[in-house]
Enzyme design. Structure first.
Site, PDB file in Angstrom:
ATOM      1  N   LYS B  76       0.845  -1.297   0.221  1.00  0.00           N
ATOM      2  CA  LYS B  76      -0.001   0.097   0.140  1.00  0.00           C
ATOM      3  C   LYS B  76       0.871   1.149  -0.087  1.00  0.00           C
ATOM      4  O   LYS B  76       1.941   1.319   0.776  1.00  0.00           O
ATOM      5  CB  LYS B  76      -0.906  -0.122   1.169  1.00  0.00           C
ATOM      6  CG  LYS B  76      -1.895   1.001   1.279  1.00  0.00           C
ATOM      7  CD  LYS B  76      -2.787   0.960   2.340  1.00  0.00           C
ATOM      8  CE  LYS B  76      -4.082   1.883   2.692  1.00  0.00           C
ATOM      9  NZ  LYS B  76      -4.973   1.840   3.617  1.00  0.00           N
ATOM     10  N   SER B 151      -9.918   2.101   2.825  1.00  0.00           N
ATOM     11  CA  SER B 151      -8.871   2.846   2.180  1.00  0.00           C
ATOM     12  C   SER B 151      -7.828   1.858   1.522  1.00  0.00           C
ATOM     13  O   SER B 151      -7.258   2.381   0.306  1.00  0.00           O
ATOM     14  CB  SER B 151      -8.087   3.683   3.059  1.00  0.00           C
ATOM     15  OG  SER B 151      -7.134   3.041   3.875  1.00  0.00           O
ATOM     16  N   SER B 175     -10.139  -0.459   7.034  1.00  0.00           N
ATOM     17  CA  SER B 175      -9.492  -0.217   5.761  1.00  0.00           C
ATOM     18  C   SER B 175      -8.968  -1.467   5.223  1.00  0.00           C
ATOM     19  O   SER B 175      -8.445  -1.673   4.100  1.00  0.00           O
ATOM     20  CB  SER B 175      -8.312   0.768   5.953  1.00  0.00           C
ATOM     21  OG  SER B 175      -9.005   2.116   5.890  1.00  0.00           O
TER      22      SER B 175
END
Lengths: 476, 484
Positions: B76, B151, B175
């Site tokens: 990420k 997210s 997330s």
């Protein structure tokens, strides 16, 4: 109207740790800009603070030395505000639960009386960097070497009633943090500085007046002058029908005035909240006891011991315990001289401190070491030199001409105790001073001193003064 | 090769069926060909990946390889990667090349993992649909009109579309779990403090936790083994030994006590999602588990508490993005205030600004007690609910999200509705508990996730419970059309 002055101080003592409070970067003073700032100090995305255990130990040491409460659970909080030399946009400090709580400190006033000043709290926090406004032609340079340097902010109660009291309190804390070896006390480099909260009120009034905070005072002289200026300003404003506004002011030593920096309305809302990156600091009793065991003898105890063990007078003992370094110097001299405490005290307080003061030197830079001074004192005691000649020897040692024995030999300063030699000089002097001898015999006892002086002069100061006195009296 | 799990790929590498260079090349080719459809990568680090793959092959040859050596994964874009842009999905950091590796990244490097690139995400991890990214939304591989969740939407999508063997994500309020659910993959948010946060760009420090996102529970176990463990650079990381998370995967579930919080099955839960979750629970009963209805009475407080605590922390955490030292700086600032205002005004997107403003408000003098302090107290109540629950049950189950993936744009103009997509996941963050989402079926063509919440440091049990389900189901090994 009679006015009473009310002063509280917030002292910032930079802790003498090896590295920063939340990172491993070094904190040496005077390095090239931004060479002592690591990723954590720069506040790069993703970095996290890790508390320096040494800073905690030092804060606890201070708390124990002042008899303050030790916060068994203290919390780091974020103080949020934007400034270019504050890399994270917040300063990590302590708010609700500081590491050191209430305590008190005794200070001695000029008239010799003792006053107790309350300590509200002392908390750990990180310093910000520096903004450099010169040398960048309309721009501002940022040096983050200082960012993250550990500070102990020591907050007093509003207990002081004059600038002199404030200075006495500040000096006391200054000596104490150096005794504890938790701060180098260097005020020029900003390692020890304070903010002064100053207000005035009509004498007898209980409620405090509105205060102004004077920021960043870094010399004892400035503190005194800034407070005195501020007190007069406030009295002038009130007597002129005005009111004092709560504000932050800066002292300008060149113009000798304080100037408004920002008012209460413009004051920041720091939005303090517990820093979620740091756990609460939990201090166990065993830790406190371990720190207590490392406490050195504190100034008050040392002064008392000096008076008792060495038979020193109060003011002498006070001077000699003014700093841990000086006290240790003195004790080395006593020990190395074979216990000549009174002579050691005399020579250290008068000659040594005088010379340091005259040349603007620190004790650490003294060309005359404690051992050198001790040897010289031994030579006074064993009658190799007189006290008067010793002043010459001291001056020569100060000038770097070697130790006492070397100088005495090189300059031929050895005291003469040969009775025949001394008698010969006495005879010459008496022969050359018939009037004075007659006066003495007629009852003018003062003439004895004159004659001794002449004899000492003729011996170039080398004759033993006690012997001179004795032999002269016999001859007369 | 791309249909294999991490465990299977490791076996293939060890047995010389293929090399890491071949495997990495295959993934890079898939990314080249397919990522345009999903926009899951912000940065592809092809060159570095091949260098790492060659090094991994050497290790495999030398016999010093571990279970992740040579496995291509994606990080990420919230994790700092030395020498590689670390954008956090924001214009603010579009130009930021991190000068150091996050602890998670360096641990994977040491394990010999090949980083394929950095994945797209909601800006500063603030969002539940991946629509707040400066780099445009990620699309759900199962339905390109749908959001992938957020997210960690990019990290979920790369696993779902098999554009990486596995990925890393972070979970502040769901997330990892919510996008894992919406993309039909397996994701684990560990206990707070298990995985170092050093080098992970902070959103809400007391809630943020990194974890693995993968095809299976077994893969998550392998990944977590590399990520977990004490880090002296993170004061909130815990000093405790890391168990072998694979060791207990095959433990039978007979006698397992599963708690179903009635609050997770009430109003707002989509009927289709409810049916899928109930079917999965039924499967667990077949495996010998006992199901107990429980109550988490303060569940209704989770979302409001979260939207005080998380914005408060983020308002402070994001203060360092001021245009002074790194990141976006506005053109020709007139003075310092102008520099601050325009750099932040132009560098941050609307959702980030909204949360900074909420956070600044709740921490302000006069509001702190009413909001922040009260939220902290309510947070304790939520933790206490779980504490009582775990006195009765071993694991809590329910839906990960109230609905399947929604359409792009469907909720982006209504923040409160968007915030409610995390209604079942937020509580675990507030309490610091580990949670997982595993694929449990579909509503139409969109996946449904089953959430598992465990007691503190009970990751091994969660992985075991998830793995056993994956032995009797195949939802986790299905591939979306177009990515087969």
């Amino acid at each position: 109207m009679q006015w009473e002055v009310v002063i509280g101080l917030e002292i910032h003592a930079q802790l003498a740790t090896q590295s920063k409070i939340f990172s491993g970067a070094a904190i040496a003073y005077g390095a090239e800009p931004n060479t002592q700032a690591c990723a954590v100090d720069l506040g790069l995305p993703g970095v996290l603070p890790v508390l320096n255990a040494e800073a905690v130990r030092m804060a606890v040491k201070f708390g124990l030395a002042t008899g303050c409460e030790i916060g068994q659970r203290s919390i780091f909080a974020r103080k949020n505000y934007f400034y270019p030399d504050l890399p994270k946009g917040y300063q990590i400090s302590q708010h609700d639960l500081p590491i050191v709580g209430r305590g008190a400190l005794e200070i001695e006033l000029e008239d010799g009386s003792i006053k107790i000043v309350g300590i509200t709290r002392a908390h750990l926090e990180e310093d910000a960097g520096k903004s450099l406004h010169e040398d960048f032609a309309g721009l501002t340079g940022i040096d983050l070497n200082r960012a993250g340097t550990p500070l102990l902010e020591i907050v007093s109660e509003p207990d002081m009633r004059s600038a002199k009291e404030a200075v006495a309190y500040m000096r006391k804390i200054h000596a104490l943090v150096q005794y504890l070896e938790i701060c180098d006390g260097n005020m020029q480099e900003g390692s020890f500085r304070c903010d002064a909260n100053v207000s005035v009120r009509p004498k007898g009034q209980h409620a405090f007046g509105t205060r102004a905070e004077i920021k960043n005072l870094n010399s004892f002289r400035y503190i005194e002058r800034a407070i005195n200026f501020e007190v007069e300003r406030q009295i002038d404003v009130i007597e002129g029908g005005g009111t004092i506004v709560q504000e932050t002011r800066l002292y300008d030593p060149d113009k000798h005035e304080t100037r408004s920096m920002r008012s209460k309305e413009e004051a920041f809302d720091y939005r303090y909240f517990p820093d979620p990156d740091l756990l609460p600091v939990v201090i166990e009793d065993s830790f406190i006891e371990a720190v207590r065991a490392t406490l050195p003898e504190l100034p008050a105890a040392k002064k008392q011991r000096f008076e008792q063990d060495y038979g020193l007078k109060g003011d002498e003992a006070a001077i000699l315990t003014g700093s841990r370094e000086l006290a240790s110097y003195f004790e080395t001299v006593v020990q190395a001289s074979g216990g000549e405490a009174k002579l050691a005290a005399n020579w250290v307080t008068s000659e040594l401190l005088g010379a340091l003061n005259r040349d603007g030197k620190e004790l650490g830079d003294s060309p005359v070491s404690a051992e050198m001074l001790a040897l010289m004192i031994k030579r006074i005691v064993d009658n190799t030199i007189s006290g008067k000649i010793a002043k010459q020897v001291f001056a020569a040692m100060w000038a770097g001409e070697g130790d006492a024995d070397t100088i005495i030999a090189a300059k031929g300063l050895k005291q003469v105790t040969d009775t025949g030699f001394i008698e010969k000089i006495i005879d010459e002097v008496l022969a050359n001073s018939p009037t004075q001898v007659a006066d003495y015999k007629a009852g003018k006892e003062k003439m004895l001193g004159y004659l001794v002086g002449q004899i000492m002069k003729a011996s170039q100061g080398k004759a033993n003064p006690a012997q001179v006195n004795q032999l002269l009296k016999q001859k007369l | 090769m791309h249909t294999k799990t991490v465990a299977q790929l490791a076996q293939g590498l060890q047995q010389g069926e293929f090399s890491s260079v071949e495997l990495t090349t295959a993934y890079l080719e898939r990314i080249e060909k397919l990522d345009g459809q999903v926009n899951a990568y912000v940065t592809v680090t092809a060159e570095q990946a091949l260098v790492a793959a060659r090094a991994a092959d050497a290790r495999i040859k030398a016999g010093t390889a571990g279970p992740l050596t040579g496995i291509p994964i994606a990080h990420k874009d919230i994790f700092c990667t030395d020498g590689v842009r670390t954008s956090c999905g924001s214009k603010m950091l579009d130009n930021f090349v991190a000068p150091y590796d996050a602890t998670v990244v360096s641990r994977f490097k040491e394990a010999g993992v090949v980083m394929l690139g950095k994945t797209n995400m909601d800006e500063f991890a603030m969002g539940s649909s991946n629509e707040t990214s400066y780099y445009g939304p990620v699309r759900n591989p199962w339905d390109l009109n749908a959001v992938p969740g957020g997210s960690s939407g990019g990290s979920a999508a790369v696993v779902a579309a098999r554009l990486a063997a596995a990925s890393t994500g972070t979970d502040t309020g769901g997330s990892i779990r919510q996008p894992a659910a919406l993309c039909g993959i397996t994701g684990l948010k560990p206990t707070y403090g298990l995985v170092s946060r050093y080098g992970m760009i902070a959103f809400a420090s007391s809630l943020d936790q990194a974890g693995p996102m993968a095809q299976s529970a077994e893969d998550c176990a392998i990944m977590l083994g590399a990520m977990a463990g004490f880090d002296k650079r993170d004061s909130t990381s815990l000093e405790r030994s890391v168990p072998d998370y694979r060791a207990g995967l095959n433990n039978p579930l007979a006698g397992l006590k599963i708690g179903l919080p009635k609050e997770y099955f009430g109003e707002g839960l989509d009927a289709g999602v409810a049916r899928v979750v109930e079917a999965a629970i039924a499967e667990y009963k077949k495996l010998g588990a006992e199901v107990i209805e429980i109550s988490l009475p303060n569940t209704h407080l989770a979302v409001p508490v979260y939207y005080v605590v998380a914005p408060a922390e983020c308002s402070s955490n994001l203060s360092r993005f001021d245009g002074v030292r790194f990141g976006y700086r506005c053109e020709d600032p007139k003075d310092l205030m102008d520099l601050y205002k325009r750099s932040r005004g132009e560098g941050f997107g609307p959702e980030v600004k909204r949360r900074i403003m909420i956070g600044t408000y709740v921490l302000s003098a006069g509001y702190y007690d009413a909001y922040y302090l009260k939220a902290q107290k309510a947070r304790q109540l939520i933790s206490n609910d779980f504490k009582s629950a775990f006195e009765q049950v071993d694991v809590i189950m329910g839906p990960t999200a109230p609905t399947v993936a929604f359409n792009l744009g469907e909720k982006s103009s209504d923040p409160v509705t968007m915030y409610l997509s995390d209604i079942y996941t937020i509580a675990a963050n507030l309490a610091g508990l580990p949670g997982m989402s595993i694929p449990a079926g579909f509503v139409g063509n969109r996946p449904v996730g089953l959430q598992l919440i465990g007691n503190y440091f009970d990751e091994a049990r969660l992985l075991n419970v998830a793995h056993q389900y994956q032995q009797v189901s195949d939802w986790h090994s299905r591939l979306p059309d177009g990515f087969k």
